[in-house]
Design a protein around this motif. Structure first.
Motif, PDB file in Angstrom:
ATOM      1  N   ARG A 228       0.993  -1.156   0.190  1.00  0.00           N
ATOM      2  CA  ARG A 228      -0.053   0.016  -0.199  1.00  0.00           C
ATOM      3  C   ARG A 228       0.945   1.236  -0.094  1.00  0.00           C
ATOM      4  O   ARG A 228       2.097   1.333   0.424  1.00  0.00           O
ATOM      5  N   ILE A 229       0.273   2.344  -0.419  1.00  0.00           N
ATOM      6  CA  ILE A 229       0.704   3.664  -0.389  1.00  0.00           C
ATOM      7  C   ILE A 229      -0.104   4.367   0.919  1.00  0.00           C
ATOM      8  O   ILE A 229      -1.194   4.396   0.564  1.00  0.00           O
ATOM      9  N   CYS A 230       0.795   4.795   1.503  1.00  0.00           N
ATOM     10  CA  CYS A 230       0.053   5.298   2.871  1.00  0.00           C
ATOM     11  C   CYS A 230       0.121   6.965   3.064  1.00  0.00           C
ATOM     12  O   CYS A 230       1.181   7.187   2.550  1.00  0.00           O
ATOM     13  N   LEU A 231      -0.600   7.642   3.559  1.00  0.00           N
ATOM     14  CA  LEU A 231      -0.483   8.906   3.763  1.00  0.00           C
ATOM     15  C   LEU A 231      -1.020   9.308   5.320  1.00  0.00           C
ATOM     16  O   LEU A 231      -1.900   9.016   5.601  1.00  0.00           O
ATOM     17  N   GLU A 232      -0.413   9.994   6.206  1.00  0.00           N
ATOM     18  CA  GLU A 232      -0.713  10.466   7.479  1.00  0.00           C
ATOM     19  C   GLU A 232      -0.638  11.985   7.455  1.00  0.00           C
ATOM     20  O   GLU A 232      -0.019  12.677   6.927  1.00  0.00           O
ATOM     21  N   LEU A 233      -1.947  12.294   7.877  1.00  0.00           N
ATOM     22  CA  LEU A 233      -2.268  13.798   8.327  1.00  0.00           C
ATOM     23  C   LEU A 233      -2.947  13.894   9.586  1.00  0.00           C
ATOM     24  O   LEU A 233      -3.666  13.187   9.837  1.00  0.00           O
ATOM     25  N   GLY A 234      -2.945  15.171   9.961  1.00  0.00           N
ATOM     26  CA  GLY A 234      -3.458  15.415  11.365  1.00  0.00           C
ATOM     27  C   GLY A 234      -3.108  16.845  11.981  1.00  0.00           C
ATOM     28  O   GLY A 234      -2.693  17.709  11.233  1.00  0.00           O
ATOM     29  N   PHE A 235      -2.938  16.668  13.255  1.00  0.00           N
ATOM     30  CA  PHE A 235      -2.851  18.023  13.973  1.00  0.00           C
ATOM     31  C   PHE A 235      -1.896  17.583  14.951  1.00  0.00           C
ATOM     32  O   PHE A 235      -2.094  16.355  15.755  1.00  0.00           O
ATOM     33  N   TYR A 236      -0.727  18.189  15.292  1.00  0.00           N
ATOM     34  CA  TYR A 236       0.251  17.994  16.076  1.00  0.00           C
ATOM     35  C   TYR A 236      -0.146  18.337  17.798  1.00  0.00           C
ATOM     36  O   TYR A 236       0.551  17.809  18.629  1.00  0.00           O
ATOM     37  N   ALA A 237      -0.883  19.325  17.869  1.00  0.00           N
ATOM     38  CA  ALA A 237      -1.125  19.775  19.135  1.00  0.00           C
ATOM     39  C   ALA A 237      -1.781  18.588  19.975  1.00  0.00           C
ATOM     40  O   ALA A 237      -2.485  17.759  19.657  1.00  0.00           O
ATOM     41  N   SER A 238      -1.262  18.431  21.234  1.00  0.00           N
ATOM     42  CA  SER A 238      -1.434  17.393  22.319  1.00  0.00           C
ATOM     43  C   SER A 238      -3.057  17.338  22.395  1.00  0.00           C
ATOM     44  O   SER A 238      -3.467  16.015  22.859  1.00  0.00           O
ATOM     45  N   TYR A 239      -3.683  18.317  22.185  1.00  0.00           N
ATOM     46  CA  TYR A 239      -5.234  18.512  22.609  1.00  0.00           C
ATOM     47  C   TYR A 239      -5.941  18.489  21.390  1.00  0.00           C
ATOM     48  O   TYR A 239      -7.233  18.250  21.386  1.00  0.00           O
ATOM     49  N   ALA A 240      -5.640  18.085  20.375  1.00  0.00           N
ATOM     50  CA  ALA A 240      -6.321  17.979  19.112  1.00  0.00           C
ATOM     51  C   ALA A 240      -7.358  17.045  18.865  1.00  0.00           C
ATOM     52  O   ALA A 240      -8.425  17.250  18.724  1.00  0.00           O
ATOM     53  N   ALA A 241      -7.155  15.799  19.380  1.00  0.00           N
ATOM     54  CA  ALA A 241      -8.074  14.627  19.579  1.00  0.00           C
ATOM     55  C   ALA A 241      -9.381  14.929  20.344  1.00  0.00           C
ATOM     56  O   ALA A 241     -10.460  14.805  20.075  1.00  0.00           O
ATOM     57  N   ALA A 242      -9.028  15.611  21.365  1.00  0.00           N
ATOM     58  CA  ALA A 242     -10.115  15.865  22.301  1.00  0.00           C
ATOM     59  C   ALA A 242     -10.875  16.962  21.862  1.00  0.00           C
ATOM     60  O   ALA A 242     -12.143  16.815  21.973  1.00  0.00           O
ATOM     61  N   VAL A 243     -10.286  17.861  21.309  1.00  0.00           N
ATOM     62  CA  VAL A 243     -11.163  19.079  20.717  1.00  0.00           C
ATOM     63  C   VAL A 243     -11.817  18.443  19.490  1.00  0.00           C
ATOM     64  O   VAL A 243     -13.125  19.026  19.275  1.00  0.00           O
ATOM     65  N   HIS A 244     -11.330  17.605  18.626  1.00  0.00           N
ATOM     66  CA  HIS A 244     -12.141  16.916  17.622  1.00  0.00           C
ATOM     67  C   HIS A 244     -13.251  16.282  17.966  1.00  0.00           C
ATOM     68  O   HIS A 244     -14.241  16.279  17.349  1.00  0.00           O
ATOM     69  N   ASP A 245     -13.235  15.479  19.302  1.00  0.00           N
ATOM     70  CA  ASP A 245     -14.263  14.835  19.610  1.00  0.00           C
ATOM     71  C   ASP A 245     -15.333  15.456  20.575  1.00  0.00           C
ATOM     72  O   ASP A 245     -15.986  14.657  21.199  1.00  0.00           O
ATOM     73  N   ILE A 246     -15.056  16.596  20.795  1.00  0.00           N
ATOM     74  CA  ILE A 246     -16.213  17.309  21.881  1.00  0.00           C
ATOM     75  C   ILE A 246     -17.216  18.062  21.028  1.00  0.00           C
ATOM     76  O   ILE A 246     -16.801  19.144  20.312  1.00  0.00           O
ATOM     77  N   PRO A 247     -18.478  17.704  21.107  1.00  0.00           N
ATOM     78  CA  PRO A 247     -19.515  18.395  20.119  1.00  0.00           C
ATOM     79  C   PRO A 247     -20.153  19.557  20.903  1.00  0.00           C
ATOM     80  O   PRO A 247     -19.683  20.179  22.049  1.00  0.00           O
ATOM     81  N   GLU A 248     -20.764  20.265  20.003  1.00  0.00           N
ATOM     82  CA  GLU A 248     -21.409  21.496  20.422  1.00  0.00           C
ATOM     83  C   GLU A 248     -22.781  21.311  21.326  1.00  0.00           C
ATOM     84  O   GLU A 248     -23.162  20.003  21.059  1.00  0.00           O
ATOM     85  N   PRO A 249     -23.075  21.796  22.282  1.00  0.00           N
ATOM     86  CA  PRO A 249     -24.224  21.587  23.091  1.00  0.00           C
ATOM     87  C   PRO A 249     -25.333  21.877  22.273  1.00  0.00           C
ATOM     88  O   PRO A 249     -25.485  22.524  21.322  1.00  0.00           O
TER      89      PRO A 249
END
Length: 136
Positions: free
Chosen positions: A68-89
């Motif tokens: 396979r040919i793979c590609l990684e993309l994302g955000f380096y900030a340590s809190y990126a995953a938490a912000v990504h997964d916290i929804p709006e009220p």
């Protein structure tokens, strides 16, 4: 469509050999461009207070893994995953949290990935064809 005119079996063998060597690199380049397209949208959607999270967005160079040919993309900030997964009220995350963002939204990376996924193969094929200039 990529076409190649050959005049002899030797030219055919050379052309096939060249395609075998160069097509994977062309696919990697096109995949990286696709990753930038997704990341550009993600950076427009990421919640911004001071801009640090948005600034940590990255698209690494594609790499080979097994067949396979793979590609990684994302955000380096340590809190990126938490912000990504916290929804709006009024919705709440699995941990019971929600957050309102003046600019940006949750799922700032998965939404652009989902949005662009249907066009990924076409995007890569068209870019590879453009790299080869169509007909030779």
């Amino acid at each position: 469509m990529i076409t190649k005119r050959v005049r002899s079996p030797e030219e055919l063998i050379e052309a096939l050999s060249r395609f075998q060597r160069t097509v994977p690199e062309a696919v990697k380049r096109a995949l990286w461009l696709y990753g930038r397209l997704v990341m550009n949208d993600a950076q427009r959607q990421v919640p911004v207070d001071y801009g640090f999270l948005r600034a940590t967005g990255y698209v690494n160079d594609p790499y080979d893994e097994a067949d396979r040919i793979c590609l990684e993309l994302g955000f380096y900030a340590s809190y990126a995953a938490a912000v990504h997964d916290i929804p709006e009220p009024p919705m709440k995350s699995k941990g019971g949290r929600s957050a309102h963002h003046e600019h940006g939204k949750w799922h700032y990376l998965s939404d652009p990935l989902d949005q662009h996924q249907p066009e990924m193969v076409r995007f890569i094929v068209e870019n590879v064809e453009a790299m080869y200039g169509g007909e030779e």
